[in-house]
Write a protein that holds these residues in place. Sequence first.
Motif, PDB file in Angstrom:
ATOM      1  N   UNK A   1       0.838  -1.208   0.000  1.00  0.00           N
ATOM      2  CA  UNK A   1       0.000   0.000   0.000  1.00  0.00           C
ATOM      3  C   UNK A   1       0.869   1.252   0.000  1.00  0.00           C
ATOM      4  N   UNK A   2       1.945   1.202   0.772  1.00  0.00           N
ATOM      5  CA  UNK A   2       2.787   2.401   0.876  1.00  0.00           C
ATOM      6  C   UNK A   2       3.516   2.704  -0.434  1.00  0.00           C
TER       7      UNK A   2
ATOM      8  N   UNK B   1       1.949   3.084  -2.951  1.00  0.00           N
ATOM      9  CA  UNK B   1       1.024   4.048  -3.547  1.00  0.00           C
ATOM     10  C   UNK B   1       0.840   5.259  -2.642  1.00  0.00           C
ATOM     11  N   UNK B   2       1.856   5.553  -1.900  1.00  0.00           N
ATOM     12  CA  UNK B   2       1.794   6.648  -0.936  1.00  0.00           C
ATOM     13  C   UNK B   2       1.369   7.943  -1.617  1.00  0.00           C
TER      14      UNK B   2
ATOM     15  N   UNK C   1      -0.698   8.372  -4.024  1.00  0.00           N
ATOM     16  CA  UNK C   1      -2.161   8.406  -4.174  1.00  0.00           C
ATOM     17  C   UNK C   1      -2.823   8.781  -2.848  1.00  0.00           C
ATOM     18  N   UNK C   2      -2.286   8.234  -1.769  1.00  0.00           N
ATOM     19  CA  UNK C   2      -2.880   8.523  -0.451  1.00  0.00           C
ATOM     20  C   UNK C   2      -2.709  10.016  -0.139  1.00  0.00           C
ATOM     21  N   UNK C   3      -1.510  10.514  -0.349  1.00  0.00           N
ATOM     22  CA  UNK C   3      -1.235  11.929  -0.052  1.00  0.00           C
ATOM     23  C   UNK C   3      -2.130  12.829  -0.908  1.00  0.00           C
TER      24      UNK C   3
ATOM     25  N   UNK D   1      -5.066  12.081  -2.134  1.00  0.00           N
ATOM     26  CA  UNK D   1      -6.430  11.999  -1.603  1.00  0.00           C
ATOM     27  C   UNK D   1      -6.558  12.874  -0.354  1.00  0.00           C
ATOM     28  N   UNK D   2      -5.567  12.767   0.515  1.00  0.00           N
ATOM     29  CA  UNK D   2      -5.610  13.529   1.771  1.00  0.00           C
ATOM     30  C   UNK D   2      -5.664  15.035   1.513  1.00  0.00           C
TER      31      UNK D   2
ATOM     32  N   UNK E   1      -9.213  16.133   0.765  1.00  0.00           N
ATOM     33  CA  UNK E   1     -10.308  15.874   1.721  1.00  0.00           C
ATOM     34  C   UNK E   1     -10.913  17.166   2.221  1.00  0.00           C
TER      35      UNK E   1
ATOM     36  N   UNK F   1     -12.398  20.030   4.575  1.00  0.00           N
ATOM     37  CA  UNK F   1     -11.921  20.389   5.917  1.00  0.00           C
ATOM     38  C   UNK F   1     -12.975  20.148   6.993  1.00  0.00           C
ATOM     39  N   UNK F   2     -14.231  19.915   6.590  1.00  0.00           N
ATOM     40  CA  UNK F   2     -15.241  19.655   7.627  1.00  0.00           C
ATOM     41  C   UNK F   2     -15.203  18.231   8.159  1.00  0.00           C
ATOM     42  N   UNK F   3     -14.385  17.373   7.551  1.00  0.00           N
ATOM     43  CA  UNK F   3     -14.296  15.983   8.038  1.00  0.00           C
ATOM     44  C   UNK F   3     -13.798  15.965   9.486  1.00  0.00           C
ATOM     45  N   UNK F   4     -14.314  15.045  10.307  1.00  0.00           N
ATOM     46  CA  UNK F   4     -13.979  15.067  11.735  1.00  0.00           C
ATOM     47  C   UNK F   4     -12.495  14.778  12.031  1.00  0.00           C
TER      48      UNK F   4
ATOM     49  N   UNK G   1      -9.094   5.739  -2.964  1.00  0.00           N
ATOM     50  CA  UNK G   1      -7.792   6.382  -3.129  1.00  0.00           C
ATOM     51  C   UNK G   1      -7.162   5.904  -4.434  1.00  0.00           C
TER      52      UNK G   1
ATOM     53  N   UNK H   1       0.027   6.890  10.863  1.00  0.00           N
ATOM     54  CA  UNK H   1      -0.006   7.913   9.813  1.00  0.00           C
ATOM     55  C   UNK H   1      -0.868   9.115  10.188  1.00  0.00           C
TER      56      UNK H   1
ATOM     57  N   UNK I   1     -19.761  10.705  11.631  1.00  0.00           N
ATOM     58  CA  UNK I   1     -20.534  11.645  10.824  1.00  0.00           C
ATOM     59  C   UNK I   1     -20.983  11.009   9.515  1.00  0.00           C
TER      60      UNK I   1
ATOM     61  N   UNK J   1     -17.070  17.303  18.353  1.00  0.00           N
ATOM     62  CA  UNK J   1     -16.298  17.229  17.112  1.00  0.00           C
ATOM     63  C   UNK J   1     -17.119  17.497  15.858  1.00  0.00           C
TER      64      UNK J   1
ATOM     65  N   UNK K   1     -18.714  19.781  12.938  1.00  0.00           N
ATOM     66  CA  UNK K   1     -18.258  21.037  12.337  1.00  0.00           C
ATOM     67  C   UNK K   1     -19.104  22.217  12.819  1.00  0.00           C
TER      68      UNK K   1
ATOM     69  N   UNK L   1     -18.298  25.583   8.060  1.00  0.00           N
ATOM     70  CA  UNK L   1     -17.954  24.169   7.886  1.00  0.00           C
ATOM     71  C   UNK L   1     -19.202  23.312   8.057  1.00  0.00           C
TER      72      UNK L   1
END
Lengths: 197, 477
Positions: A173-174, A176-177, A179-181, A183-184, A187, A189-192, B15, B52, B119, B248, B250, B254
């Motif tokens: 998986x790493x 494909x680091x 791809x992960x970066x 995606x991150x 993302x 910003x309202x995600x918890x 991903x 991570x 959420x 937590x 938003x 947000x």
Amino acid sequence: MEAFTTHTGRAVPLRRSNVDTDQIIPAHWLKKVTRDGFEDGLFEAWRKDSSFILNQPERAGATVLVAGPDFGTGSSREHAVWALQNYGFKAVISSRFADIFRGNSLKNGLLTVVLEQKIVDALQELTEKDPQAEITVDLEAREVRAEGITAAFELDENARWRLLNGLDDISITLQNEGDIAEYEAKRPSYKPKTLQV
Amino acid sequence: MGRTLAEKVWDDHVVRRAEGEPDLLFIDLHLLHEVTSPQAFDGLRQAGRPVRRLDLTIATEDHNTPTLDIDKPIADPVSRAQLETLRKNCAEFGVRLHSLGDVEQGVVHVVGPQLGLTQPGTTVVCGDSHTSTHGAFGALAFGIGTSQVEHVLATQTLPLARPKTMAITIDGELPEGVTAKDLILAIIAKIGTGGGQGYILEYRGSAIEKLSMEARMTICNMSIEAGARAGMIAPDETTFEYLKGRAHAPEGEEWDAAVAYWKTLKTDEDAVFDAEVVIDGPSLAPFVTWGTNPGQGAPLSASVPDPASYEDASERMAAEKALEYMGLTAGQPLRDIKVDTVFVGSCTNGRIEDLRAAAAIVGGRKVADGVRMLVVPGSARVGLQAVSEGLDVVFKEAGAEWRHAGCSMCLGMNPDQLAPGERSASTSNRNFEGRQGKGGRTHLVSPQVAAATAVLGHLASPADLVDSSAARTPAGV
Ligand code: SF4
């Protein structure tokens, strides 16, 4: 995970069929919280018998287990693989392995080699007669060699590639680091977030 | 073609997608507890890898925690070792942990939602099969094994093959006294413990839309008992209302952006499910289990079934074995089954609404002679809330034991266990042989049925209490 290319070592012939994972590592060992330190639990019940093959001084330091058919049946515990590895085994040879055990072993870098029963018999005879006899498990050539014996074995290409390169699921998986970066970075910003508020 | 809710959430987390490989899915929230994490941390340590995304990871102690004397050292060495290992690992790797005694400690599936971390439209995983609980928010949530825990810690992703989708539609009004627990027990009895295997379930229909968030969690929690790894309910105003203002959740702009996204999380009109099941809401009744898997249940008004009535040979055998283990005989009315213990708690029914419902029934009444009733809040916060409402006093006055938060008798990893042969009415989710203690016998019930059972001493619903003074004497079991 350690890469496996080729390995040569002395062997332990285990003349038993249908060795289940509870015999490889009994349930009470599952309470442990680490991945190492399972070597004393390996075949614990049988090792109470002083005549058990693993207890013979000339088998000390052996790294190849030559087992009977249907090795690794029963519960799916990954601890069975850890126990074999912790004890020092690098490869297990048998004519038939239980599926889950085989999957677990290849994931963890323990090479399980399937050979015809008559070749397994020949390897057992050889190493019973001569405890010093060495067995070579060559993953590059997909071949097992010992005095007077050369036998090819099969292993699916993906599993072989992972073992040769020492890649566990995480390292794959790493790869494909990127791809992960990526995606991150996208993302919302309202995600918890779990950081203490 | 339109997409289902599950497909939308799945697609939003891919991903990497490659021919012949499982999808690599991003994980928004990783919950940890002491039982399934030690080897995962050990694996990280051996490979020299960090966690991570510490900001998407949180741990709590639940399975092994005692519910009495929580300020004293834990007596059982194995439990103590697991908790100490979690504490050590979290400190070493920097993971946020809520330990015994902390106000946010509790069963992992109660803690996540209550903090507002769960959420809509998120992916949630935990090394625990009841992670399906979080699907109540329209999250894609499922349990994983220890090597997957390590994988998520190291990469915040998981390679996964996409499951199929199944719609479970429940329309109409649920009759008075029928709860979310009755509903899910009836669903499992209908589709079987393997019925959901390979599927993500989506519960929908007017009966589901009317349920509170806590009731929805009860339903999604038991998706795994139908064989499904995940169950989901589309988010709506009830969901947003529940989340608003949580620690937590938003805020401000947000919040608006989040709600705008959450509102898109509905199965499209023209989407096609791989399977569909329809349940008639108004036909449901309080439901209890009589056997040793959650699919072996029946309406409380029914009798223990006769194994001979099963056409399928393996079901017949399972029923025979279950009756033997449970010490029941075919034809015996379920209401006649006497219990020794009543357990109210767990991630299925250990939230505040559950405690309120149980308290409303035992309030002003007494737990029957010879019956022990244990009330265990799902989290420390649920416990505090209950105390602030005086529920603890109600329970204690009725003769029940009021305990500290944790999994407790749901699985008996801590000292709260059934003795061999003892019988419980339990609001938890598994009635497997020995689940609540070696030789213990479990009947799964709703909090309301649990409370009425505690008062009458035999399986009963609140409706049976109306003339409780004239309560009939059970025929004995
Ligand atoms: S309460 Fe029960 S089902 Fe829920 S996490 Fe704890 S042990 Fe598992």
